[in-house]
Design a protein around this motif. Structure first.
Motif, short mmCIF file in Angstrom:
data_model
loop_
_atom_site.label_atom_id
_atom_site.label_comp_id
_atom_site.label_asym_id
_atom_site.label_seq_id
_atom_site.Cartn_x
_atom_site.Cartn_y
_atom_site.Cartn_z
N GLU A 119 0.87 -1.38 -0.27
CA GLU A 119 0.01 -0.33 0.15
C GLU A 119 1.05 1.25 -0.43
OE1 GLU A 119 -3.26 1.96 2.51
OE2 GLU A 119 -2.85 -0.07 3.27
N ASP A 120 2.09 1.39 0.96
CA ASP A 120 2.90 2.17 0.87
C ASP A 120 3.74 2.63 -0.78
OD1 ASP A 120 1.51 2.61 3.82
OD2 ASP A 120 3.66 1.67 4.34
N ALA A 121 3.72 1.70 -1.08
CA ALA A 121 4.47 1.95 -2.53
C ALA A 121 4.04 2.34 -3.33
CB ALA A 121 4.85 0.47 -2.92
N LEU A 122 2.89 2.03 -3.65
CA LEU A 122 1.49 2.45 -4.21
C LEU A 122 1.31 3.61 -4.48
CD1 LEU A 122 -0.26 1.26 -6.40
CD2 LEU A 122 -2.07 0.63 -5.13
N HIS A 123 1.42 4.25 -2.67
CA HIS A 123 0.64 5.36 -2.56
C HIS A 123 1.78 6.44 -3.05
CE1 HIS A 123 -0.94 9.33 -0.66
NE2 HIS A 123 0.06 8.61 0.14
N GLU A 124 2.25 6.24 -2.71
CA GLU A 124 3.68 6.76 -3.26
C GLU A 124 3.74 7.21 -5.06
OE1 GLU A 124 7.03 9.27 -2.87
OE2 GLU A 124 5.98 7.98 -1.07
N VAL A 125 4.03 6.39 -5.86
CA VAL A 125 3.55 6.43 -7.12
C VAL A 125 2.51 6.92 -7.60
CG1 VAL A 125 5.25 4.63 -7.80
CG2 VAL A 125 2.71 3.62 -7.81
N LEU A 126 1.90 6.54 -6.99
CA LEU A 126 0.03 7.46 -7.68
C LEU A 126 0.21 8.97 -7.50
CD1 LEU A 126 -2.46 4.44 -7.45
CD2 LEU A 126 -1.25 5.79 -8.87
N PRO A 372 -4.31 10.76 -16.19
CA PRO A 372 -4.61 10.41 -14.80
C PRO A 372 -5.38 8.74 -14.73
CG PRO A 372 -4.88 12.26 -15.13
CD PRO A 372 -3.96 12.13 -16.57
N ALA A 373 -6.25 9.26 -15.50
CA ALA A 373 -7.27 7.90 -15.43
C ALA A 373 -6.47 6.50 -15.29
CB ALA A 373 -7.84 7.78 -16.59
N ARG A 374 -5.29 6.46 -16.91
CA ARG A 374 -4.81 5.59 -16.93
C ARG A 374 -4.04 4.63 -15.22
NH1 ARG A 374 0.76 5.46 -21.36
NH2 ARG A 374 -1.37 6.02 -22.31
N ALA A 375 -2.98 5.58 -14.67
CA ALA A 375 -2.93 5.54 -13.90
C ALA A 375 -3.71 5.45 -12.49
CB ALA A 375 -1.89 7.35 -12.82
N ARG A 376 -5.01 4.87 -12.73
CA ARG A 376 -5.64 4.86 -11.75
C ARG A 376 -6.15 3.87 -12.14
NH1 ARG A 376 -5.75 5.80 -6.83
NH2 ARG A 376 -6.44 7.75 -7.37
N HIS A 377 -6.70 3.02 -13.04
CA HIS A 377 -6.60 1.60 -13.47
C HIS A 377 -5.58 0.69 -13.33
CE1 HIS A 377 -10.52 1.79 -15.72
NE2 HIS A 377 -9.82 2.61 -16.39
N VAL A 378 -4.29 1.08 -13.37
CA VAL A 378 -2.50 0.32 -13.13
C VAL A 378 -2.95 0.04 -11.79
CG1 VAL A 378 -0.37 0.65 -13.08
CG2 VAL A 378 -1.88 1.16 -15.41
N GLY A 379 -3.26 1.66 -11.13
CA GLY A 379 -2.90 0.92 -9.65
C GLY A 379 -4.54 0.01 -9.32
N ASP A 380 -5.73 0.08 -10.18
CA ASP A 380 -6.75 -0.88 -10.08
C ASP A 380 -6.07 -2.56 -10.00
OD1 ASP A 380 -8.80 1.10 -8.70
OD2 ASP A 380 -9.53 0.60 -10.60
N TYR A 381 -5.63 -2.92 -10.99
CA TYR A 381 -4.62 -4.08 -11.46
C TYR A 381 -4.22 -4.30 -9.96
CZ TYR A 381 -2.92 -7.63 -14.83
OH TYR A 381 -2.80 -9.23 -15.00
N LEU A 382 -3.15 -3.09 -9.66
CA LEU A 382 -2.17 -4.30 -8.79
C LEU A 382 -3.01 -4.08 -7.05
CD1 LEU A 382 1.10 -1.54 -9.71
CD2 LEU A 382 1.51 -3.92 -9.19
N ALA A 383 -3.18 -3.22 -7.08
CA ALA A 383 -4.20 -3.42 -5.90
C ALA A 383 -4.13 -4.65 -5.62
CB ALA A 383 -5.16 -2.66 -5.12
N GLY A 384 -5.58 -5.28 -6.76
CA GLY A 384 -5.70 -6.95 -6.80
C GLY A 384 -5.24 -7.94 -7.19
N MET A 385 -3.22 -7.86 -7.34
CA MET A 385 -3.33 -9.18 -7.28
C MET A 385 -2.71 -9.58 -6.40
SD MET A 385 0.34 -7.66 -9.76
CE MET A 385 0.07 -8.05 -11.34
N THR A 386 -2.73 -10.19 -6.11
CA THR A 386 -1.83 -11.53 -4.37
C THR A 386 -0.86 -11.39 -4.44
OG1 THR A 386 -2.33 -13.25 -5.88
CG2 THR A 386 -4.25 -12.86 -4.97
N ASP A 387 0.15 -11.53 -3.40
CA ASP A 387 1.96 -11.71 -2.78
C ASP A 387 1.99 -12.64 -4.35
OD1 ASP A 387 0.48 -10.77 -1.20
OD2 ASP A 387 2.08 -11.74 -0.04
N THR A 388 1.26 -13.65 -5.20
CA THR A 388 2.18 -15.21 -5.70
C THR A 388 1.48 -14.60 -6.85
OG1 THR A 388 -0.39 -15.77 -5.23
CG2 THR A 388 1.82 -16.74 -4.39
N PHE A 389 0.48 -14.01 -7.33
CA PHE A 389 0.29 -13.00 -9.20
C PHE A 389 1.66 -11.78 -8.84
CE2 PHE A 389 -1.92 -10.84 -12.11
CZ PHE A 389 -1.59 -11.96 -13.08
#
Length: 405
Positions: A119-126, A372-389
Motif C-alpha cells: 500500500e505504501d509503495a502504491l500510494h507513493e507512485v500514485l 491520470p485515468a490510466r494510472a488509476r486503472h493500473v492502481g486497480d490492477y496492482l491492488a487486486g494482485m495477490t502476493d503470488t501473482f
C-alpha cells in the motif's frame, strides 16, 4: 406460498432499539426486490463472500509473506478472525450480526499484495494522481470493480454496509466539510455524490464492533505469528504487564505446559479480556447516551464500542511491542524493501505498456486514456494482485525478482 419473514425468523431475532434494522434499510443505489428468505444484510454478507476479491485475500500478506510457512495468518484468515469477534460483540450487544459480519468481511478488500508495504509503495507512485487508500479501494471494489451482475457494476450493497465500510474507523469529515484525517480520498467523494454516506457522522454500532474486532484480532494473532517466527519470545511479552499477567496465570494453572498450548492459552485469554472490556465500555456508554435508534448512535458524537482507558493503554503497549520487535525487525524490513520494489517496478511497467495487464477487463481502452485515468486503472490492477501473482508477473517481466523469503 406467502409468509412473514420476521415471523419465521430468517436471521432476525431479538435486537436492541439502537441496532441497524435490515427491514428498514436505506436501500441500495440500484433498487432490487427483497429476498423472501434472507434479510438485506444477509444478502450483503453473502455477496461479499462470493466475490473474487474475497478469494484473493487467501494469498495476500497479513504480516509474514506466505512463503515463510503455511501456518502464518494471511489477509483471509485475519478477516475470518475479525468476523468471528465482530459477531460475538454484536450478539452480546443485541445488534444485527449479519451487518457486523459483513463489514468485517469486506473491510480489507482494498489491501494490496504484501500488506501495508504494498500500500505504501502504491500510494507513493500514485501521489500525483491522488494517492492510494485501501479503504477507498475497498469501496471501489464493491461499487465498481467487481463484475458479477447483469444490471450493475459492483455488488450493489445496502447503504448501511457501505457506510460501515467507509466509516468503521469514525467520521471522515467534520461538520464544516474538513477531512478528519486529511483530505477525503476522491473515490469516496465521487461515490457519495451519487449515494451520500454522510461522512460527518459516526457509523452504526455494527460497524464500530467490526472496527474494534480488527484491533483485537491483529493484536492477538500478530503476537502468535511473531512467536512462531522467532521474532518474539515469552520474555519479550513480559514488557507488557497485561501479557505478563496472562502468562503467570497460565503457568500457575498449567505448569510445564508445552509451548504451543501455552501460547494458545495466552492468546485465548487475551481475546476474551479485550472482548469483555469492549462490551463493558459499550454497555456503560449506551446507558449514558440511551440511544433509541441507530440514528441516535450516528449522532452520539463519540465511539461507543471501544476499549476502556486501562485496555487502551494495554493496546498501545502491545502495538509498540509489535512495531519494535516485528514490524521494524531488520529481516522484516529487508523483505518489505523487496516487496516495495516489486510493486514499484510493476507500476512503471504497466504505465509504460498497459497491454502487459493481460487480464484487465478494459485493456483495449487503457492505452488511449489520459495519464491520470490510466494510472488509476493500473492502481486497480496492482491492488487486486495477490502476493503470488505479483511475484509471478514480476519474474516474467524482469530479469531479477527480489527474494522475499
Amino acid at each position: 406460498m406467502a409468509f412473514d419473514k420476521k415471523t419465521l425468523g430468517f436471521g432476525y431475532g431479538e435486537h436492541a432499539a439502537f441496532a441497524a434494522n435490515p427491514w428498514a434499510s436505506r436501500g441500495r443505489l440500484y433498487p432490487e426486490a427483497s429476498s423472501p428468505t434472507r434479510s438485506d444484510f444477509q444478502r450483503d454478507r453473502d455477496r461479499i463472500v462470493h466475490t473474487t476479491a474475497f478469494r484473493r485475500l487467501k494469498h495476500k500478506t497479513q504480516v509474514f509473506i506466505a512463503a515463510d510457512g503455511d501456518h502464518y495468518r494471511t489477509r483471509l484468515t485475519h478477516t475470518i478472525e475479525v468476523a468471528q469477534i465482530a459477531r460475538a460483540l454484536a450478539r452480546a450487544l443485541k445488534l444485527d450480526e449479519d451487518l457486523a459480519e459483513g463489514v468485517a468481511l469486506v473491510h480489507d478488500f482494498g489491501h494490496t499484495p504484501f500488506g501495508h508495504t504494498g500500500e505504501d509503495a502504491l500510494h507513493e507512485v500514485l501521489k500525483p494522481y491522488g494517492g492510494f487508500d485501501h479503504n477507498a479501494q475497498s469501496l471501489r471494489i464493491v461499487t465498481k470493480l467487481e463484475r458479477r451482475y447483469a444490471e450493475f457494476d459492483g455488488l450493489n450493497l445496502t447503504w448501511e454496509s457501505l457506510e460501515g465500510l467507509v466509516k468503521h474507523n469514525g467520521p471522515l469529515m467534520t461538520a464544516d466539510g474538513q477531512g478528519t484525517r486529511g483530505p477525503v480520498p476522491q473515490p469516496i467523494l465521487d461515490y457519495c455524490a451519487l449515494h451520500d454516506l454522510e461522512l460527518a457522522s459516526f457509523a452504526s454500532l455494527e460497524a464500530q464492533v467490526a472496527a474494534i474486532a480488527d484491533d483485537i484480532a491483529y493484536n492477538t494473532h500478530d503476537i502468535d505469528d511473531g512467536l512462531r517466527a522467532g521474532y518474539l519470545t515469552f520474555e519479550m511479552l513480559e514488557e507488557v504487564p497485561f501479557l505478563a499477567r496472562l502468562m503467570r496465570e497460565v503457568h500457575d494453572r498449567y505448569p510445564g505446559l508445552e509451548r504451543s498450548r501455552f501460547t494458545h492459552e495466552i492468546m485465548r485469554r487475551q481475546i476474551t479480556a479485550m472482548v469483555e472490556d469492549v462490551i463493558g465500555v459499550a454497555q456503560k456508554r449506551l446507558g449514558e447516551i440511551r440511544p433509541q435508534s441507530v440514528g441516535d448512535v450516528r449522532l452520539a458524537g463519540k465511539v461507543i464500542a471501544t476499549f476502556s482507558e486501562v485496555m487502551s493503554e494495554t493496546d498501545r503497549q502491545i502495538k509498540n511491542l509489535l512495531m519494535t520487535r516485528i514490524y521494524r525487525h531488520p529481516e522484516v524490513m529487508r523483505v518489505r524493501q523487496g516487496a516495495a520494489s516489486i510493486v514499484t517496478d510493476l507500476y512503471r511497467a504497466f504505465m509504460a505498456d498497459p497491454l502487459l495487464m493481460k487480464e484487465h477487463y478494459w485493456i483495449d481502452q487503457i492505452p488511449g486514456m489520459a495519464e491520470p485515468a490510466r494510472a488509476r486503472h493500473v492502481g486497480d490492477y496492482l491492488a487486486g494482485m495477490t502476493d503470488t501473482f505479483a511475484i509471478s508477473v514480476h519474474r516474467r517481466l524482469f530479469d531479477h525478482t527480489p527474494d522475499l523469503r
